[in-house]
Design an enzyme around this catalytic site. Structure first.
Site, PDB file in Angstrom:
ATOM      1  N   ASP A  42      73.972 -32.586  25.943  1.00 44.40           N
ATOM      2  CA  ASP A  42      73.251 -32.942  27.169  1.00 44.40           C
ATOM      3  C   ASP A  42      71.786 -32.489  27.068  1.00 44.40           C
ATOM      4  O   ASP A  42      70.988 -32.741  27.970  1.00 44.40           O
ATOM      5  CB  ASP A  42      73.950 -32.409  28.426  1.00 44.40           C
ATOM      6  CG  ASP A  42      74.117 -30.899  28.438  1.00 44.40           C
ATOM      7  OD1 ASP A  42      73.713 -30.231  27.461  1.00 44.40           O
ATOM      8  OD2 ASP A  42      74.667 -30.378  29.439  1.00 44.40           O
ATOM      9  N   SER A  43      71.429 -31.891  25.916  1.00 37.18           N
ATOM     10  CA  SER A  43      70.018 -31.652  25.607  1.00 37.18           C
ATOM     11  C   SER A  43      69.256 -32.975  25.605  1.00 37.18           C
ATOM     12  O   SER A  43      68.027 -32.977  25.650  1.00 37.18           O
ATOM     13  CB  SER A  43      69.872 -30.968  24.238  1.00 37.18           C
ATOM     14  OG  SER A  43      70.603 -31.660  23.245  1.00 37.18           O
ATOM     15  N   ASP A  81      79.046 -33.714  25.120  1.00 40.10           N
ATOM     16  CA  ASP A  81      78.971 -32.676  26.158  1.00 40.10           C
ATOM     17  C   ASP A  81      79.495 -33.178  27.487  1.00 40.10           C
ATOM     18  O   ASP A  81      79.182 -34.302  27.912  1.00 40.10           O
ATOM     19  CB  ASP A  81      77.503 -32.262  26.360  1.00 40.10           C
ATOM     20  CG  ASP A  81      77.154 -30.987  25.612  1.00 40.10           C
ATOM     21  OD1 ASP A  81      78.069 -30.231  25.249  1.00 40.10           O
ATOM     22  OD2 ASP A  81      75.953 -30.757  25.400  1.00 40.10           O
ATOM     23  N   LYS A 110      82.743 -31.093  24.803  1.00 41.15           N
ATOM     24  CA  LYS A 110      82.318 -29.687  24.822  1.00 41.15           C
ATOM     25  C   LYS A 110      82.012 -29.288  26.253  1.00 41.15           C
ATOM     26  O   LYS A 110      81.374 -30.041  26.978  1.00 41.15           O
ATOM     27  CB  LYS A 110      81.080 -29.477  23.944  1.00 41.15           C
ATOM     28  CG  LYS A 110      80.502 -28.053  24.030  1.00 41.15           C
ATOM     29  CD  LYS A 110      79.522 -27.753  22.920  1.00 41.15           C
ATOM     30  CE  LYS A 110      78.139 -28.242  23.143  1.00 41.15           C
ATOM     31  NZ  LYS A 110      77.454 -27.757  24.363  1.00 41.15           N
ATOM     32  N   GLU A 179      75.670 -19.704  21.547  1.00 44.45           N
ATOM     33  CA  GLU A 179      74.217 -19.931  21.591  1.00 44.45           C
ATOM     34  C   GLU A 179      73.464 -18.651  21.945  1.00 44.45           C
ATOM     35  O   GLU A 179      73.829 -17.947  22.898  1.00 44.45           O
ATOM     36  CB  GLU A 179      73.927 -21.032  22.640  1.00 44.45           C
ATOM     37  CG  GLU A 179      72.438 -21.335  22.787  1.00 44.45           C
ATOM     38  CD  GLU A 179      72.158 -22.663  23.490  1.00 44.45           C
ATOM     39  OE1 GLU A 179      73.109 -23.396  23.837  1.00 44.45           O
ATOM     40  OE2 GLU A 179      70.967 -22.951  23.694  1.00 44.45           O
TER      41      GLU A 179
HETATM   42  O1  KIV Z   1      73.164 -29.881  24.489  1.00 50.02           O
HETATM   43  C1  KIV Z   1      73.043 -29.412  23.343  1.00 50.02           C
HETATM   44  O2  KIV Z   1      72.305 -29.926  22.491  1.00 50.02           O
HETATM   45  C2  KIV Z   1      73.804 -28.223  23.013  1.00 50.02           C
HETATM   46  C3  KIV Z   1      73.361 -27.454  21.809  1.00 50.02           C
HETATM   47  C4  KIV Z   1      72.211 -26.618  22.198  1.00 50.02           C
HETATM   48  C5  KIV Z   1      74.453 -26.657  21.213  1.00 50.02           C
HETATM   49  O3  KIV Z   1      74.704 -27.843  23.712  1.00 50.02           O
END
Ligand code: KIV
Length: 260
Positions: A42-43, A81, A110, A179
Site C-alpha cells: 500500500d506504499s 497488502d 499482508k 520493518e
Molecule cells: O507497503 C509496503 O510497501 C510495505 C513495505 C514497506 C514492506 O509494506
C-alpha cells in the site's frame, strides 16, 4: 517461488529477495533479474498516487495494482497488502482478502499488526487465505505514532514485538515482514519463528529483504537510511534489479550503516 519454496529457502538458509511492485512492466523486469517474490504494497499510495502516507489506499485500488503485477509475473509469488481499515472485522477481512485474491490475483495477503490480529489471521487461514504478518514499524499507524520511527529499541518493546511475531505464527501466518527495528531484533525474530522473516530496515540477519521499488531505484528524494540506491551503482533498470538480488543473496545488503 511459491509459499512452500519460500519456506524451504528459509530452512536451507538461502536469503529471499522481495521487492514491491505496482504494475506489470516493472514487475516483469525485476522477475527477469531474479526477484523471488513481489509485494504489492500500500506504499503505492505514496510512490504511485503521491499521497502523504498509505492511509487513503482502498481495497479496489490494491486489487487493480495487484492484477497488473499478476499479469506481468504470472508464475511469481504475489503478496497484496490489506489496506488501512480493510480488516477491522473478520467478515470485512474475508471480503477484502477475497477481492485481493480473486480480482487481484494475489497469492497471499499482508496485514499489519501484532497479537491483536491473531483471530483475524486464524479466520483467514482457516478459509484458505495465505497470510503474511507485518510487525515493527506499522506505516498504517503513522498518524497515531506521529512519524516513521524505529521500533523495538528497549528490552520491553523488543520482547513485545517478539511475542507479537510468535502469536501471528501461532495464528497461521506463512511469512512475516519486520520493518525498522534494530539489527539484533531482526535476527532474534528470524531465529524465533519457523516462517520466513523478511526485513526492511531490520539488518542483514533476517531471512530475506524487501525494499520499496521506487526507493531502490533512487526516486525518493529523502530516502530512509536503510535504503540503497541500486540504480546509481548499476546505471540501468535490469542492472539495478540484478544488483539488488545479488546483494540480498550474498548478504552484502544492508550493511551496518544501512541498519539500526
Ligand atoms: O507497503 C509496503 O510497501 C510495505 C513495505 C514497506 C514492506 O509494506
Amino acid at each position: 517461488m511459491n509459499i512452500a519454496q519460500i519456506r524451504a529457502a528459509k530452512a536451507e538458509g538461502e536469503p529471499i529477495a522481495v521487492l514491491t511492485a505496482y504494475e506489470a512492466g516493472m514487475a516483469r523486469a525485476a522477475f527477469a533479474a531474479g526477484v523471488d517474490a513481489f509485494l504489492v504494497g500500500d506504499s503505492l499510495g505514496m510512490v504511485v498516487q503521491g499521497q502523504r502516507d498509505t492511509l487513503a489506499v482502498t481495497v479496489a485500488e490494491m486489487a487493480y495494482h495487484s492484477a497488473m503485477v499478476r499479469r506481468g509475473v504470472p508464475s511469481a509469488l504475489v503478496i497484496a497488502d490489506m489496506p488501512f481499515l480493510s480488516e477491522t472485522s473478520i467478515e470485512r477481512a474475508l471480503a477484502s482478502a477475497g477481492t485481493l485474491m480473486q480480482q487481484g490475483g494475489a497469492d497471499m495477503v499482508k496485514l499489519e499488526g501484532g497479537a491483536e490480529k491473531a483471530p483475524t489471521i486464524a479466520a483467514l487461514t482457516a478459509a484458505g487465505v495465505p497470510v503474511c504478518g507485518h510487525v515493527g514499524l506499522l506505516p498504517q499507524r503513522v498518524r497515531k505514532l506521529g512519524g516513521y520511527r524505529i521500533q523495538g529499541r528497549g528490552d520491553d518493546e523488543a520482547r513485545r514485538i517478539l511475542d507479537d511475531a510468535r502469536a501471528l505464527v501461532e495464528a497461521g501466518v506463512d511469512m512475516l515482514v519486520v520493518e525498522c527495528v534494530p539489527r539484533e531484533l531482526g535476527q532474534a525474530l528470524a531465529e524465533a519463528v519457523d516462517v520466513p522473516v523478511i526485513g526492511i530496515g531490520a539488518g542483514a540477519d533476517t531471512d530475506g529483504q524487501v525494499l520499496v521499488m521506487h526507493d531502490m531505484l533512487g526516486l525518493n528524494e529523502k530516502p530512509p537510511r536503510f535504503v540503497r540506491d541500486f540504480m546509481q551503482e548499476a546505471g540501468s533498470l535490469p542492472g539495478a534489479f540484478a544488483a539488488y538480488v545479488d546483494a540480498v543473496k550474498r548478504r552484502t545488503f544492508p550493511t551496518q550503516s544501512e541498519s539500526f
